[in-house]
Scaffold this motif. Structure first.
Motif, mmCIF file in Angstrom:
data_model
loop_
_atom_site.group_PDB
_atom_site.id
_atom_site.type_symbol
_atom_site.label_atom_id
_atom_site.label_comp_id
_atom_site.label_asym_id
_atom_site.label_seq_id
_atom_site.Cartn_x
_atom_site.Cartn_y
_atom_site.Cartn_z
ATOM 1 N N UNK A 287 35.212 35.103 36.486
ATOM 2 C CA UNK A 287 35.246 36.557 36.297
ATOM 3 C C UNK A 287 35.623 36.818 34.842
ATOM 4 N N UNK A 288 34.712 37.390 34.095
ATOM 5 C CA UNK A 288 34.961 37.652 32.683
ATOM 6 C C UNK A 288 35.254 39.106 32.413
ATOM 7 N N UNK A 289 35.618 39.378 31.177
ATOM 8 C CA UNK A 289 35.824 40.764 30.728
ATOM 9 C C UNK A 289 34.964 41.002 29.508
ATOM 10 N N UNK A 290 34.431 42.203 29.443
ATOM 11 C CA UNK A 290 33.539 42.551 28.349
ATOM 12 C C UNK A 290 34.193 43.574 27.426
ATOM 13 N N UNK B 281 34.138 42.465 34.328
ATOM 14 C CA UNK B 281 34.924 43.700 34.425
ATOM 15 C C UNK B 281 35.193 44.214 33.008
ATOM 16 N N UNK B 282 35.592 45.479 32.935
ATOM 17 C CA UNK B 282 35.890 46.012 31.607
ATOM 18 C C UNK B 282 37.368 46.334 31.408
ATOM 19 N N UNK B 283 38.217 45.887 32.370
ATOM 20 C CA UNK B 283 39.651 46.016 32.126
ATOM 21 C C UNK B 283 40.387 44.918 32.881
ATOM 22 N N UNK B 284 41.528 44.466 32.357
ATOM 23 C CA UNK B 284 42.234 43.317 32.935
ATOM 24 C C UNK B 284 42.684 43.521 34.367
ATOM 25 N N UNK B 285 43.132 44.737 34.704
ATOM 26 C CA UNK B 285 43.614 44.976 36.063
ATOM 27 C C UNK B 285 42.496 44.766 37.080
ATOM 28 N N UNK B 286 41.286 45.197 36.738
ATOM 29 C CA UNK B 286 40.156 45.006 37.646
ATOM 30 C C UNK B 286 39.808 43.529 37.784
ATOM 31 N N UNK C 119 39.885 41.498 41.196
ATOM 32 C CA UNK C 119 38.701 40.790 41.675
ATOM 33 C C UNK C 119 39.026 39.346 42.021
ATOM 34 N N UNK C 120 39.846 38.703 41.196
ATOM 35 C CA UNK C 120 40.249 37.324 41.485
ATOM 36 C C UNK C 120 41.087 37.259 42.755
ATOM 37 N N UNK D 84 36.417 34.854 42.387
ATOM 38 C CA UNK D 84 36.315 33.762 41.441
ATOM 39 C C UNK D 84 37.607 33.572 40.681
ATOM 40 N N UNK D 85 37.524 32.785 39.626
ATOM 41 C CA UNK D 85 38.666 32.498 38.755
ATOM 42 C C UNK D 85 38.562 33.393 37.523
ATOM 43 N N UNK D 86 39.691 33.880 37.066
ATOM 44 C CA UNK D 86 39.682 34.724 35.878
ATOM 45 C C UNK D 86 40.823 34.333 34.950
ATOM 46 N N UNK D 87 40.766 34.856 33.736
ATOM 47 C CA UNK D 87 41.899 34.742 32.822
ATOM 48 C C UNK D 87 42.321 36.145 32.425
ATOM 49 N N UNK D 88 43.549 36.485 32.765
ATOM 50 C CA UNK D 88 44.089 37.803 32.440
ATOM 51 C C UNK D 88 45.481 37.645 31.854
ATOM 52 N N UNK D 89 45.971 38.693 31.235
ATOM 53 C CA UNK D 89 47.298 38.649 30.644
ATOM 54 C C UNK D 89 48.386 38.489 31.702
ATOM 55 N N UNK D 90 49.489 37.882 31.279
ATOM 56 C CA UNK D 90 50.593 37.633 32.201
ATOM 57 C C UNK D 90 51.149 38.925 32.792
ATOM 58 N N UNK D 91 51.071 40.033 32.057
ATOM 59 C CA UNK D 91 51.566 41.303 32.586
ATOM 60 C C UNK D 91 50.763 41.749 33.801
ATOM 61 N N UNK D 92 49.475 41.363 33.861
ATOM 62 C CA UNK D 92 48.625 41.671 35.008
ATOM 63 C C UNK D 92 48.757 40.596 36.081
#
Length: 305
Positions: free
Chosen positions: A190-193, A224-229, A233-234, A239-247
């Motif tokens: 799961x990526x972010x654009x 997705x276009x934002x980290x929370x989404x 989704x993960x 799928x697997x994603x990379x998001x900030x630790x705050x999320x």
């Protein structure tokens, strides 16, 4: 234009009928007062005082000049005082822009507690994941994430952010748990654009050298276009994603996500309170930023260690 310092010297001397008393009030020397009065008389081509060895008296021209200029100077002093009081007061409007999820979940409660202490203050919160020009759009403060570019803005760190690779327990049970960054190639990602560039963000890991960041381009199966989404989704098993630790951390603590290869995580980003650099920033603005900094200093649940 007549120097306002000369006018102020004249008013002080006229009201006290003494150059030495005016000097004491203005915290200058009697000689400076005498020179200022002389300069003013030369500019006006009019004698304003009659001088004796014991006192000074206004001439008729001096009396008329005092009647005209004193109210004007008092009006200027009143305006200056009102501006200073307004800058110090907790009233008027404070306009804040923030990323959507963090603004709604974390900033809004702190706005509520701050406004409860200062009920005369009107606070406007605008949520957007796009770039906002604070000056052009007349915002006082922005809550921004990422790596901040060099600028003339003041940026105070609220929360350090570590990008974390995560997957849900359900997804990992079904597809297996990758053991290395290379293993990600066989998984649904799961990526972010980035909205402005339409570029899918590369994932970040520790590099081979201290302080170095390794960036890995991914082929996402969902964007997705934002980290929370992306985090949500993960958690739903997409799928697997990379998001900030705050999320990620609230979802990890809730058992909805599992962090993968934590040894590769690098603290490279942050969430910041950003505002234009001003010599005289309004007290309501700096006090609110202090309120945010103090609140997040106690939020260990948002910091990955």
């Amino acid at each position: 234009m007549i120097d306002l310092r000369l006018i102020e010297t004249f008013i002080q001397a006229a009201r006290r009928e003494s150059f030495s008393a005016a000097a004491k009030a203005l915290r200058v020397s009697p000689g400076a007062v005498s020179q200022n009065i002389k300069s003013l008389e030369e500019q006006l081509q009019t004698r304003l005082f009659t001088r004796t060895t014991r006192q000074v008296k206004l001439t008729p021209e001096g009396q008329r000049f005092l009647q005209r200029c004193a109210p004007a100077v008092e009006a200027l002093e009143t305006a200056a005082t009102e501006i200073q009081q307004e800058r110090e007061a907790f009233r008027g409007r404070l306009r804040i822009t923030s990323t959507t999820a963090f603004g709604r979940d974390e900033i809004l409660p702190l706005i509520a507690s701050f406004q409860a202490e200062h009920p005369e203050l009107e606070i406007e919160l605008s949520l957007s994941n796009g770039f906002v020009d604070l000056v052009a759009e007349e915002f006082d403060l922005a809550i921004r994430g990422g790596i901040l570019p060099d600028s003339d803005y003041i940026a105070r760190l609220l929360v350090p952010v570590t990008p974390l690779v995560c997957g849900s327990p359900d997804y990992l049970d079904r597809h297996g748990t990758p053991q290395s960054i290379e293993d990600l190639n066989g998984h649904r990602l799961i990526g972010m654009r980035s909205n402005p560039s339409q570029r899918v963000f590369a994932w970040e890991f520790t590099g081979s050298k201290p302080g170095e960041t390794q960036r890995v381009e991914i082929a996402p199966t969902a964007i997705m276009n934002d980290p929370a989404s992306a985090g949500r989704a993960a958690a739903l098993g997409m799928g697997i994603t990379q998001v900030g630790s705050n999320v990620a951390l609230p979802l990890i603590n809730a058992g909805k996500l599992i962090v993968l290869f934590p040894e590769t995580a690098i603290q490279s980003r942050g969430l910041y309170a950003v505002y234009p650099s001003k010599r005289f920033a309004p007290k309501k603005l700096t006090a609110f930023v202090d309120h945010l900094v103090e609140a997040f200093a106690h939020r260990a649940d948002l910091v990955f260690s």
